[in-house]
Design a protein around this motif. Structure first.
Motif, PDB file in Angstrom:
ATOM      1  N   ASP A  41      11.555  -2.407   1.063  1.00  0.00           N
ATOM      2  CA  ASP A  41      11.448  -1.029   1.531  1.00  0.00           C
ATOM      3  C   ASP A  41      10.666  -0.180   0.534  1.00  0.00           C
ATOM      4  O   ASP A  41       9.807   0.625   0.919  1.00  0.00           O
ATOM      5  CB  ASP A  41      12.837  -0.445   1.754  1.00  0.00           C
ATOM      6  CG  ASP A  41      12.778   0.988   2.267  1.00  0.00           C
ATOM      7  OD1 ASP A  41      12.301   1.195   3.400  1.00  0.00           O
ATOM      8  OD2 ASP A  41      13.201   1.915   1.532  1.00  0.00           O
ATOM      9  N   HIS A  44       6.957  -0.955   0.793  1.00  0.00           N
ATOM     10  CA  HIS A  44       6.313  -0.328   1.952  1.00  0.00           C
ATOM     11  C   HIS A  44       6.160   1.181   1.766  1.00  0.00           C
ATOM     12  O   HIS A  44       5.161   1.769   2.209  1.00  0.00           O
ATOM     13  CB  HIS A  44       7.114  -0.635   3.219  1.00  0.00           C
ATOM     14  CG  HIS A  44       6.897  -2.012   3.738  1.00  0.00           C
ATOM     15  ND1 HIS A  44       7.916  -2.908   3.964  1.00  0.00           N
ATOM     16  CD2 HIS A  44       5.743  -2.677   4.069  1.00  0.00           C
ATOM     17  CE1 HIS A  44       7.413  -4.039   4.424  1.00  0.00           C
ATOM     18  NE2 HIS A  44       6.103  -3.936   4.490  1.00  0.00           N
ATOM     19  N   LYS A  47       3.196   1.547  -0.430  1.00  0.00           N
ATOM     20  CA  LYS A  47       2.000   1.219   0.341  1.00  0.00           C
ATOM     21  C   LYS A  47       1.602   2.399   1.224  1.00  0.00           C
ATOM     22  O   LYS A  47       0.428   2.792   1.282  1.00  0.00           O
ATOM     23  CB  LYS A  47       2.272  -0.034   1.185  1.00  0.00           C
ATOM     24  CG  LYS A  47       1.234  -0.326   2.254  1.00  0.00           C
ATOM     25  CD  LYS A  47      -0.111  -0.740   1.680  1.00  0.00           C
ATOM     26  CE  LYS A  47      -1.043  -1.168   2.800  1.00  0.00           C
ATOM     27  NZ  LYS A  47      -2.405  -1.460   2.291  1.00  0.00           N
ATOM     28  N   THR A  48       2.573   2.991   1.905  1.00  0.00           N
ATOM     29  CA  THR A  48       2.312   4.148   2.768  1.00  0.00           C
ATOM     30  C   THR A  48       1.781   5.329   1.962  1.00  0.00           C
ATOM     31  O   THR A  48       0.948   6.107   2.451  1.00  0.00           O
ATOM     32  CB  THR A  48       3.598   4.555   3.506  1.00  0.00           C
ATOM     33  OG1 THR A  48       4.046   3.445   4.300  1.00  0.00           O
ATOM     34  CG2 THR A  48       3.359   5.745   4.410  1.00  0.00           C
TER      35      THR A  48
END
Length: 209
Positions: A41, A44, A47-48
């Motif tokens: 989590d 990600h 990454k976002t």
């Protein structure tokens, strides 16, 4: 060194025994399911937020060549780590202390990054230790994938060198979530095979001064 529970000691010993006998060690469930979920989590989220970049090759990793490797990475920094990342880094620090106490390797540093392989990407066969820098002693990969099946691909292939008893021997390892693989950085060439889904890990190196 802090007190270590018996299960952790057994994991560490399994890794060390594998390295001593074969050049690599594997510990399944090195991370719990909740640890894997929390780190995936966090990966990600970063990454976002646009914190990842295409991985390069060479000592400075400045040259991007997708024909050689296609992963995206983000180096982890203990000063900006979240609680989940700090817990992982602390567990590796405990492993380093244990290895130094039992094997006298003189390890003093751990550098690592998140690695995200988009579907279909790979990393061609290579060696982790650079010709001009011999500080990397042990390579460490900890997988953050859930419900991974062999048909998903993305396996790590380790190439055990030839010796008097055998020719070169490739060993294929599935990137199962929570699994840790540790091997000699200067000895084992390896590659990452393409996968049919996104593949996540934390990859790092235990280094001497």
């Amino acid at each position: 060194m802090d007190t270590i529970d018996e299960q952790t000691i057994q994991q560490f010993e399994t890794i060390i025994e594998g390295i001593l006998t074969s050049g690599y060690g594997i510990a399944d469930d090195f991370l719990t399911g909740s640890d894997v979920a929390a780190l995936a989590d966090q990966l990600h989220q970063r990454k976002t937020a646009g914190q990842f970049r295409a991985a390069g090759i060479g000592n400075q990793q400045l040259t991007v060549q997708t024909a050689i490797r296609g992963d995206e990475i983000l180096w982890l920094d203990s000063t900006t780590a979240t609680s989940a990342e700090s817990a992982f880094l602390n567990r590796i620090d405990t492993f380093i202390a244990y290895v130094n106490r039992t094997c006298y390797l003189g390890l003093c540093e751990f550098e690592c990054h998140y690695a995200l392989y988009p579907t279909g990407t790979f990393y061609k066969r290579h060696l982790d230790q650079f010709r001009t820098d011999s500080r990397r002693k042990l390579s460490v990969i900890c997988y953050l994938n859930t419900y991974w099946k062999e048909a998903d691909g993305g396996q790590l292939v380790l190439y055990l060198p030839a010796n008097e008893q055998r020719s070169e021997q490739p060993i294929t390892i599935n990137p199962t979530g929570g699994r840790l693989v540790c091997f000699e950085s200067a000895r084992l060439e390896h590659e990452v095979l393409p996968a049919t889904r996104e593949r996540l890990s934390i990859t790092g190196w235990l280094k001497t001064a």
